[in-house]
Motif scaffolding. Structure first.
Motif, PDB file in Angstrom:
ATOM      1  N   CYS A   5       1.146  -1.428  -0.143  1.00 50.21           N
ATOM      2  CA  CYS A   5      -0.546   0.300   0.154  1.00 50.21           C
ATOM      3  C   CYS A   5       0.732   1.372   0.112  1.00 50.21           C
ATOM      4  CB  CYS A   5      -1.213  -0.169   1.043  1.00 50.21           C
ATOM      5  SG  CYS A   5      -2.157  -1.338   0.933  1.00 50.21           S
ATOM      6  N   GLU A   6       1.560   1.488   0.578  1.00 50.83           N
ATOM      7  CA  GLU A   6       2.895   2.561   0.333  1.00 50.83           C
ATOM      8  C   GLU A   6       3.578   2.492  -1.049  1.00 50.83           C
ATOM      9  OE1 GLU A   6       3.463   0.305   2.654  1.00 50.83           O
ATOM     10  OE2 GLU A   6       2.294   1.514   4.599  1.00 50.83           O
ATOM     11  N   LYS A   7       3.708   1.597  -1.520  1.00 48.30           N
ATOM     12  CA  LYS A   7       4.058   1.599  -3.333  1.00 48.30           C
ATOM     13  C   LYS A   7       2.936   2.195  -3.936  1.00 48.30           C
ATOM     14  CE  LYS A   7       7.214  -2.216  -3.283  1.00 48.30           C
ATOM     15  NZ  LYS A   7       6.931  -3.444  -3.170  1.00 48.30           N
ATOM     16  N   MET A   8       1.814   1.944  -3.422  1.00 48.65           N
ATOM     17  CA  MET A   8       0.287   2.426  -4.112  1.00 48.65           C
ATOM     18  C   MET A   8       0.926   3.710  -4.241  1.00 48.65           C
ATOM     19  SD  MET A   8      -0.742   0.338  -5.183  1.00 48.65           S
ATOM     20  CE  MET A   8      -1.907   1.096  -6.350  1.00 48.65           C
ATOM     21  N   GLN A   9       1.260   5.098  -3.429  1.00 48.83           N
ATOM     22  CA  GLN A   9       1.356   5.804  -3.045  1.00 48.83           C
ATOM     23  C   GLN A   9       2.418   6.795  -4.611  1.00 48.83           C
ATOM     24  OE1 GLN A   9       2.522   7.742   0.078  1.00 48.83           O
ATOM     25  NE2 GLN A   9       0.885   6.645   1.364  1.00 48.83           N
ATOM     26  N   SER A  25      -2.942   9.603  -4.763  1.00 49.70           N
ATOM     27  CA  SER A  25      -2.245   9.019  -4.868  1.00 49.70           C
ATOM     28  C   SER A  25      -2.663   8.393  -2.544  1.00 49.70           C
ATOM     29  CB  SER A  25      -0.931   9.308  -4.718  1.00 49.70           C
ATOM     30  OG  SER A  25      -0.522  10.359  -3.747  1.00 49.70           O
ATOM     31  N   LYS A  26      -2.683   9.804  -1.867  1.00 48.59           N
ATOM     32  CA  LYS A  26      -3.330   9.193  -1.090  1.00 48.59           C
ATOM     33  C   LYS A  26      -4.412   8.319  -0.671  1.00 48.59           C
ATOM     34  CE  LYS A  26      -0.431  13.229   1.121  1.00 48.59           C
ATOM     35  NZ  LYS A  26      -0.831  14.284   1.488  1.00 48.59           N
ATOM     36  N   ASP A  27      -5.518   8.304  -1.431  1.00 49.04           N
ATOM     37  CA  ASP A  27      -6.735   7.414  -1.581  1.00 49.04           C
ATOM     38  C   ASP A  27      -6.062   6.621  -2.198  1.00 49.04           C
ATOM     39  OD1 ASP A  27      -8.054  10.452  -1.204  1.00 49.04           O
ATOM     40  OD2 ASP A  27      -8.157  10.773  -2.901  1.00 49.04           O
ATOM     41  N   ILE A  28      -5.555   5.696  -3.362  1.00 51.65           N
ATOM     42  CA  ILE A  28      -5.418   4.668  -3.855  1.00 51.65           C
ATOM     43  C   ILE A  28      -4.863   4.369  -2.248  1.00 51.65           C
ATOM     44  CG2 ILE A  28      -3.859   5.068  -5.023  1.00 51.65           C
ATOM     45  CD1 ILE A  28      -5.221   3.272  -7.048  1.00 51.65           C
ATOM     46  N   SER A  29      -4.152   4.658  -1.795  1.00 55.86           N
ATOM     47  CA  SER A  29      -3.118   3.877  -0.908  1.00 55.86           C
ATOM     48  C   SER A  29      -4.027   3.395   0.215  1.00 55.86           C
ATOM     49  CB  SER A  29      -2.104   5.128   0.121  1.00 55.86           C
ATOM     50  OG  SER A  29      -0.934   4.305   0.992  1.00 55.86           O
ATOM     51  N   SER A  30      -4.615   4.421   0.913  1.00 52.89           N
ATOM     52  CA  SER A  30      -5.994   4.103   1.750  1.00 52.89           C
ATOM     53  C   SER A  30      -7.482   3.354   0.996  1.00 52.89           C
ATOM     54  CB  SER A  30      -6.791   5.090   1.764  1.00 52.89           C
ATOM     55  OG  SER A  30      -6.057   6.449   2.741  1.00 52.89           O
ATOM     56  N   TYR A  31      -7.602   3.226  -0.034  1.00 53.57           N
ATOM     57  CA  TYR A  31      -8.140   2.200  -0.844  1.00 53.57           C
ATOM     58  C   TYR A  31      -7.283   0.749  -1.181  1.00 53.57           C
ATOM     59  CZ  TYR A  31      -9.895  -0.792  -4.439  1.00 53.57           C
ATOM     60  OH  TYR A  31     -10.296  -1.529  -5.433  1.00 53.57           O
ATOM     61  N   CYS A  32      -5.805   0.450  -1.154  1.00 54.81           N
ATOM     62  CA  CYS A  32      -5.662  -0.381  -0.977  1.00 54.81           C
ATOM     63  C   CYS A  32      -5.395  -0.991   0.486  1.00 54.81           C
ATOM     64  CB  CYS A  32      -3.659   0.011  -0.889  1.00 54.81           C
ATOM     65  SG  CYS A  32      -2.378  -1.437  -1.186  1.00 54.81           S
TER      66      CYS A  32
END
Length: 195
Positions: A90-94, A128-135
């Protein structure tokens, strides 16, 4: 009086901009299938970059005859492999953001250069923060089953999206019933309120 009116108008405009930005950011995750596919793509990168590993030797104890006791576990079915694949995902999703492709189409893309996007850098960082939270929410819901499937060898390069986004999370399922959609919307509304 005029200065007070100007401040009030400025405040109203600022509030409208913030509300609009928040609505746009929240709506970007409305396409959970696309977001899930982006997470699956990053997990596939992790799977494809795996290097061959030796078995894990857990024979730590010696018996009375000096022989080592314990287990030797194949790395491919170990918990260590699952942890290495999912830890930090999820950190990589940022490194991803929602970018415009054409006039109406938007897609989750991995960002190589944050200054070279069709949207503003601040908006891109918010996505990017939104998709990291989604992940994080996605893994929270699916991690146990996903870990078991990885250990069984049922998840390989090329089928992560199907397993994660169709089978486990059902964010991309074409056969969802209206009952499934209603339940999913209620869960999403609750998780949005929790945030």
């Amino acid at each position: 009086m005029e200065e007070r009116w100007t401040r009030m108008v400025s405040l109203v405009l600022l509030i409208m901009i913030l509300v609009t930005t928040r609505i746009n950011r929240v709506s970007c995750i409305d396409d959970k299938c696309a977001a899930c596919n982006a997470v699956a793509e990053e997990l596939e990168i992790g799977l494809s970059n795996e290097k061959p590993r030796n078995h894990l030797d857990l024979r730590n104890r010696l018996d009375s005859k000096g022989q080592r006791q314990g287990k030797v576990i194949d790395y491919r079915v170990s918990e260590l492999r699952v942890v290495e694949l999912l830890d930090g995902l999820c950190e990589k999703m940022q490194e991803y953001t929602l970018d415009k492709l054409g006039s109406t189409r938007r897609e989750w893309v991995r960002v190589d250069d944050w200054d070279n996007l069709s949207i503003g850098k601040q908006e891109a960082r918010a996505y990017s923060k939104d998709i990291s939270s989604y992940c994080g929410r996605l893994l929270e819901d699916t991690e146990d089953k996903l870990a078991e499937l990885i250990k069984k060898g049922s998840v390989g390069v090329g089928d992560v999206s199907k397993v994660l986004c169709q089978d486990l999370s059902r964010h991309c399922s074409k056969t969802r019933t209206s009952q499934d959609l209603t339940e999913e919307q209620e869960e999403d509304d609750k998780s949005d309120r929790d945030l």
